[in-house]
Design a protein around this motif. Structure first.
Motif, PDB file in Angstrom:
ATOM      1  N   ASN A  53       0.852  -1.188   0.000  1.00 45.51           N
ATOM      2  CA  ASN A  53       0.000   0.000   0.000  1.00 45.51           C
ATOM      3  C   ASN A  53       0.890   1.241   0.000  1.00 45.51           C
ATOM      4  O   ASN A  53       1.751   1.393   0.860  1.00 45.51           O
ATOM      5  CB  ASN A  53      -0.905   0.027   1.232  1.00 45.51           C
ATOM      6  CG  ASN A  53      -1.934  -1.086   1.198  1.00 45.51           C
ATOM      7  OD1 ASN A  53      -2.259  -1.630   0.147  1.00 45.51           O
ATOM      8  ND2 ASN A  53      -2.450  -1.438   2.360  1.00 45.51           N
ATOM      9  N   TYR A  55      -0.493   4.787  -0.931  1.00 48.30           N
ATOM     10  CA  TYR A  55      -1.250   5.905  -0.389  1.00 48.30           C
ATOM     11  C   TYR A  55      -2.740   5.640  -0.483  1.00 48.30           C
ATOM     12  O   TYR A  55      -3.203   4.866  -1.286  1.00 48.30           O
ATOM     13  CB  TYR A  55      -0.915   7.238  -1.074  1.00 48.30           C
ATOM     14  CG  TYR A  55      -1.082   7.274  -2.583  1.00 48.30           C
ATOM     15  CD1 TYR A  55      -2.343   7.418  -3.177  1.00 48.30           C
ATOM     16  CD2 TYR A  55       0.023   7.194  -3.434  1.00 48.30           C
ATOM     17  CE1 TYR A  55      -2.484   7.463  -4.557  1.00 48.30           C
ATOM     18  CE2 TYR A  55      -0.117   7.249  -4.808  1.00 48.30           C
ATOM     19  CZ  TYR A  55      -1.376   7.384  -5.365  1.00 48.30           C
ATOM     20  OH  TYR A  55      -1.524   7.428  -6.730  1.00 48.30           O
ATOM     21  N   ARG A  56      -3.463   6.320   0.408  1.00 53.05           N
ATOM     22  CA  ARG A  56      -4.928   6.354   0.351  1.00 53.05           C
ATOM     23  C   ARG A  56      -5.262   7.632  -0.399  1.00 53.05           C
ATOM     24  O   ARG A  56      -4.665   8.671  -0.156  1.00 53.05           O
ATOM     25  CB  ARG A  56      -5.525   6.383   1.754  1.00 53.05           C
ATOM     26  CG  ARG A  56      -7.054   6.546   1.776  1.00 53.05           C
ATOM     27  CD  ARG A  56      -7.610   6.475   3.192  1.00 53.05           C
ATOM     28  NE  ARG A  56      -7.217   5.283   3.898  1.00 53.05           N
ATOM     29  CZ  ARG A  56      -7.760   4.068   3.729  1.00 53.05           C
ATOM     30  NH1 ARG A  56      -8.724   3.912   2.860  1.00 53.05           N
ATOM     31  NH2 ARG A  56      -7.345   3.032   4.411  1.00 53.05           N
ATOM     32  N   ILE A  57      -6.218   7.527  -1.316  1.00 56.29           N
ATOM     33  CA  ILE A  57      -6.600   8.687  -2.110  1.00 56.29           C
ATOM     34  C   ILE A  57      -8.112   8.849  -2.068  1.00 56.29           C
ATOM     35  O   ILE A  57      -8.848   7.867  -2.087  1.00 56.29           O
ATOM     36  CB  ILE A  57      -6.091   8.564  -3.572  1.00 56.29           C
ATOM     37  CG1 ILE A  57      -6.461   9.818  -4.387  1.00 56.29           C
ATOM     38  CG2 ILE A  57      -6.565   7.277  -4.208  1.00 56.29           C
ATOM     39  CD1 ILE A  57      -5.834   9.859  -5.773  1.00 56.29           C
ATOM     40  N   LEU A  84      -4.247  12.788  -1.129  1.00 55.14           N
ATOM     41  CA  LEU A  84      -3.472  11.575  -0.918  1.00 55.14           C
ATOM     42  C   LEU A  84      -2.916  11.600   0.491  1.00 55.14           C
ATOM     43  O   LEU A  84      -2.389  12.627   0.935  1.00 55.14           O
ATOM     44  CB  LEU A  84      -2.285  11.499  -1.889  1.00 55.14           C
ATOM     45  CG  LEU A  84      -2.532  11.104  -3.330  1.00 55.14           C
ATOM     46  CD1 LEU A  84      -3.397  12.084  -4.068  1.00 55.14           C
ATOM     47  CD2 LEU A  84      -1.207  10.907  -4.037  1.00 55.14           C
ATOM     48  N   THR A  85      -3.022  10.477   1.190  1.00 58.13           N
ATOM     49  CA  THR A  85      -2.411  10.302   2.496  1.00 58.13           C
ATOM     50  C   THR A  85      -1.430   9.146   2.364  1.00 58.13           C
ATOM     51  O   THR A  85      -1.836   8.014   2.078  1.00 58.13           O
ATOM     52  CB  THR A  85      -3.459   9.987   3.580  1.00 58.13           C
ATOM     53  OG1 THR A  85      -4.441  11.025   3.595  1.00 58.13           O
ATOM     54  CG2 THR A  85      -2.814   9.871   4.950  1.00 58.13           C
ATOM     55  N   LEU A  86      -0.155   9.442   2.541  1.00 54.00           N
ATOM     56  CA  LEU A  86       0.870   8.424   2.380  1.00 54.00           C
ATOM     57  C   LEU A  86       0.744   7.357   3.459  1.00 54.00           C
ATOM     58  O   LEU A  86       0.583   7.673   4.632  1.00 54.00           O
ATOM     59  CB  LEU A  86       2.260   9.045   2.426  1.00 54.00           C
ATOM     60  CG  LEU A  86       2.759   9.740   1.163  1.00 54.00           C
ATOM     61  CD1 LEU A  86       3.058   8.756   0.073  1.00 54.00           C
ATOM     62  CD2 LEU A  86       1.912  10.842   0.674  1.00 54.00           C
ATOM     63  N   MET A  87       0.830   6.102   3.040  1.00 51.98           N
ATOM     64  CA  MET A  87       0.727   4.977   3.963  1.00 51.98           C
ATOM     65  C   MET A  87       2.110   4.396   4.272  1.00 51.98           C
ATOM     66  O   MET A  87       2.221   3.417   5.006  1.00 51.98           O
ATOM     67  CB  MET A  87      -0.194   3.912   3.377  1.00 51.98           C
ATOM     68  CG  MET A  87      -1.609   4.441   3.138  1.00 51.98           C
ATOM     69  SD  MET A  87      -2.705   3.241   2.394  1.00 51.98           S
ATOM     70  CE  MET A  87      -3.057   2.218   3.818  1.00 51.98           C
ATOM     71  N   GLU A 127       5.398   8.931   5.673  1.00 54.92           N
ATOM     72  CA  GLU A 127       4.168   8.255   6.047  1.00 54.92           C
ATOM     73  C   GLU A 127       3.260   9.212   6.821  1.00 54.92           C
ATOM     74  O   GLU A 127       3.737  10.002   7.630  1.00 54.92           O
ATOM     75  CB  GLU A 127       4.493   7.032   6.911  1.00 54.92           C
ATOM     76  CG  GLU A 127       3.287   6.220   7.313  1.00 54.92           C
ATOM     77  CD  GLU A 127       3.638   4.981   8.124  1.00 54.92           C
ATOM     78  OE1 GLU A 127       2.713   4.252   8.484  1.00 54.92           O
ATOM     79  OE2 GLU A 127       4.839   4.746   8.401  1.00 54.92           O
ATOM     80  N   LYS A 128       1.984   9.182   6.511  1.00 56.29           N
ATOM     81  CA  LYS A 128       0.919  10.004   7.110  1.00 56.29           C
ATOM     82  C   LYS A 128       0.895  11.446   6.602  1.00 56.29           C
ATOM     83  O   LYS A 128       0.052  12.221   7.013  1.00 56.29           O
ATOM     84  CB  LYS A 128       0.962   9.975   8.634  1.00 56.29           C
ATOM     85  CG  LYS A 128       0.740   8.594   9.221  1.00 56.29           C
ATOM     86  CD  LYS A 128       0.711   8.614  10.718  1.00 56.29           C
ATOM     87  CE  LYS A 128       0.534   7.199  11.234  1.00 56.29           C
ATOM     88  NZ  LYS A 128       0.626   7.104  12.672  1.00 56.29           N
ATOM     89  N   HIS A 130       0.375  14.389   3.634  1.00 50.41           N
ATOM     90  CA  HIS A 130      -0.667  14.578   2.625  1.00 50.41           C
ATOM     91  C   HIS A 130      -0.126  15.307   1.403  1.00 50.41           C
ATOM     92  O   HIS A 130       0.724  16.187   1.527  1.00 50.41           O
ATOM     93  CB  HIS A 130      -1.831  15.393   3.200  1.00 50.41           C
ATOM     94  CG  HIS A 130      -2.506  14.725   4.335  1.00 50.41           C
ATOM     95  ND1 HIS A 130      -2.151  14.948   5.638  1.00 50.41           N
ATOM     96  CD2 HIS A 130      -3.517  13.822   4.364  1.00 50.41           C
ATOM     97  CE1 HIS A 130      -2.910  14.211   6.428  1.00 50.41           C
ATOM     98  NE2 HIS A 130      -3.741  13.512   5.685  1.00 50.41           N
TER      99      HIS A 130
END
Length: 185
Positions: A53, A55-57, A84-87, A127-128, A130
């Protein structure tokens, strides 16, 4: 026969009310900021036999398009954004190259605009943190804002369409595109 009609006369309004109530559960309402969240997903990167994983987008738009289609979201000349939130930690150059490759895959090749825009990524992406891609319909400009990095703005509807094509155009993870549109009516 009269009893059946009487029961139907009572049943039809009740079913109609139930149908309206259920339909409203799926209605898409704007958030406090006026944006509709059309969906979210996770960008994965396959390395050998495993998927990681990255990033969450999420995608947000001020006005819903008239058609539920990828092209309608690309073409929408309204305020909209990706968040985007980096995982995981991501190398700045790897992210820049991935975005450049995606733009090229979708036919956007203006090197000066791409370099200016991606120049906002001045540090490694942690990580975490944006990264926000936002388009202003009034200014006809797309802005990138990177936590711990910088910001850059590029004018032009054509550039906005290039950026939106990264996730709604040709993509190696079509499931992600579907997730980003999943809440559209």
């Amino acid at each position: 026969m009269k009893t059946v009609r009487n029961k139907l006369a009572l049943l039809v309004p009740a079913l109609t009310a139930l149908l309206l109530a259920v339909t409203n559960l799926w209605a898409l309402d704007p958030g406090a900021d006026g944006y509709y969240k059309t969906g979210e997903g996770i960008r994965e990167k396959s390395i050998a036999f495993i998927s990681v994983n990255v990033y969450r987008i999420s995608h947000h738009i001020k006005e819903l398009p008239s058609a539920k289609s990828k092209q309608a979201l690309i073409d929408a000349d309204v305020d909209k954004k990706f968040v985007l939130t980096l995982m995981r930690d991501v190398d700045r150059e790897k992210m820049q190259n991935a975005l450049k490759d995606s733009l090229a895959l979708n036919g956007y090749t203006n090197k000066a605009n791409i370099d200016k825009f991606l120049g906002a990524m001045t540090n490694e992406l942690k990580e975490k943190s944006h990264v926000t891609f936002s388009y202003s319909a009034e200014k006809k400009a797309t802005t990138i804002k990177v936590d711990g990095g910088g910001t850059a703005t590029v004018a032009g509807v054509d550039f906005m369409k290039g950026i939106w094509s990264i996730w709604f155009g040709k993509i190696d993870q079509p499931k992600l595109t579907e997730q980003l549109m999943s809440k559209l009516p």
